[in-house]
Design an enzyme around this catalytic site. Structure first.
Site, PDB file in Angstrom:
ATOM      1  N   SER A 137      12.600  18.795  10.239  1.00  0.00           N
ATOM      2  CA  SER A 137      11.181  18.586  10.522  1.00  0.00           C
ATOM      3  C   SER A 137      10.699  19.555  11.575  1.00  0.00           C
ATOM      4  CB  SER A 137      10.943  17.169  11.027  1.00  0.00           C
ATOM      5  OG  SER A 137      11.666  16.966  12.218  1.00  0.00           O
ATOM      6  N   HIS A 158      10.643  17.287   3.744  1.00  0.00           N
ATOM      7  CA  HIS A 158      10.994  16.423   4.876  1.00  0.00           C
ATOM      8  C   HIS A 158      10.833  14.940   4.571  1.00  0.00           C
ATOM      9  CE1 HIS A 158       9.981  14.760   9.049  1.00  0.00           C
ATOM     10  NE2 HIS A 158      11.288  14.846   8.931  1.00  0.00           N
ATOM     11  N   GLU A 170       7.130  15.216   3.284  1.00  0.00           N
ATOM     12  CA  GLU A 170       6.271  16.362   3.573  1.00  0.00           C
ATOM     13  C   GLU A 170       6.861  17.610   2.903  1.00  0.00           C
ATOM     14  OE1 GLU A 170       4.434  15.283   7.944  1.00  0.00           O
ATOM     15  OE2 GLU A 170       6.567  15.706   7.832  1.00  0.00           O
ATOM     16  N   ASN A 209       5.491  13.762  12.251  1.00  0.00           N
ATOM     17  CA  ASN A 209       6.224  13.785  13.526  1.00  0.00           C
ATOM     18  C   ASN A 209       5.362  14.225  14.692  1.00  0.00           C
ATOM     19  OD1 ASN A 209       8.571  12.732  12.653  1.00  0.00           O
ATOM     20  ND2 ASN A 209       9.788  14.596  12.819  1.00  0.00           N
TER      21      ASN A 209
END
Ligand code: CAA
Length: 303
Positions: A137, A158, A170, A209
């Protein structure tokens, strides 16, 4: 409700997935093992690779317990789970797995040098058609793609912890990733039953994140400045914001080691001291208190 430029719902069009039958996942830790199970459950022949037999056996044991429990609780069909188990192989022979695979998902340690050398090795063995993605990430794929001879077939894909449960994936291209690769990876994530968030361009941390980090940073600063205890900060997140778990409980789930290494990777990329891990996280990391997986992190766990 719709986005400013895209219509709501399945915003990515119907990318077809005719070119992926076999998936290889590198790294049998928390993320890699569950990603491999997700792939097998979705009907793909899947290999889970690690450098030693012990972590593979541990991963198999934990995965089998998870999915058997799902069957017991009526959340999955027994026949589907048996078929998925038969589609999933556990191996230390990385080259053999990769030699005939269509897509590799790297979920190894969050370390740029390790990832670069791994991608060079994967590139040497994988068929020309094979797409190589990283579950990282924080390490954007442009920093890895040039270690291969196929940068157009490299991007980030991700997943979130626990990957068997969390819906979001993602998909993040770097400037040289081809549209075909983005479509293939998007279609694969959708075939996995996931909800895809596509980024237009890469940025460390991606979207989810970065949101999470803002909350985590604030939680750590409230704790480190002695404003409130871990339990109370978590309680606030759960009971005032209805988050399923508080930021400290979540760090223990994700792994203090992962949290620490992600911050270090970001610091390497930005050079900004603000990217460094909080002192309290560094202390836990240095003591080997990684959270649930070691039995102690912010909290202690009996098993
Ligand atoms: N793995 C797989 N399944 C799990 C699990 C795990 N580690 N933990 C829980 N579950 C499943 C099980 O099916 C469980 O049911 P059983 O106990 O009957 O088997 C079910 O979830 C419910 O679990 P719990 O009752 O223990 O707890 P819960 O209702 O709070 O759900 C949770 C657990 C799904 C993890 C939920 O708390 C949650 O969504 N937490 C937030 C997770 C999150 O934010 N993840 C993102 C992390 S960031 C990240 O991953 C990015 C990165 O780059 C590192």
């Amino acid at each position: 409700m719709s986005g400013s430029e895209n219509s709501a719902g399945a915003a990515h069009g119907a990318a077809s997935l005719t070119n992926v039958r076999h998936v290889t996942v590198i790294g049998s830790g928390t993320m890699g093992s569950q990603i491999a199970m997700v792939s097998a459950l979705a009907g793909f022949e899947t290999a889970l690779v690690d450098i030693a037999q012990d972590p593979l056996e541990l991963a198999k044991d934990q995965l089998w317990k998870r999915v058997d429990r799902d069957v017991e609780k009526g959340r999955r069909d027994g026949g589907d789970v048996t078929a998925a188990k038969n589609r999933l192989t556990f191996t230390t022979d990385r080259d053999a797995a990769v030699a005939s695979t269509d897509l590799v998902i790297e979920a190894a340690v969050e370390d740029l040098a390790v990832k670069r050398s791994l991608f060079t090795s994967l590139d040497a063995v994988a068929p020309e058609r094979t797409v190589l993605v990283t579950n990282s990430s924080n390490i954007v794929s442009s920093r890895i793609a040039d270690a291969t001879g196929r940068p157009e077939k490299v991007c980030n894909m991700h997943f979130f912890n626990p990957a068997l449960i969390m819906e979001c994936v993602e998909v993040v291209p770097h400037p040289e990733t081809s549209a075909e690769t983005v479509d293939t990876v998007t279609a694969l994530a959708e075939a996995f039953g996931k909800s895809v968030v596509r980024l237009r361009r890469e940025i460390p941390g991606f979207v989810a994140n970065r949101l999470l980090n803002a909350i985590r940073r604030e939680a750590l600063s409230l704790h480190d400045e002695g404003i409130a205890d871990v339990e109370d900060i978590d309680r606030a997140a759960r009971t005032a914001l209805r988050h399923p778990m508080g930021p400290f409980e979540l760090m223990d789930l994700v792994g203090i080691d992962v949290v620490y290494l992600i911050r270090m990777a970001e610091y390497e990329q930005t050079g900004d001291p603000g990217s460094l891990p909080a002192e309290s996280v560094t202390r836990l990391y240095e003591k080997g208190k990684y959270g649930r997986k070691t039995g102690e992190g912010w909290y202690t766990y009996s098993t």
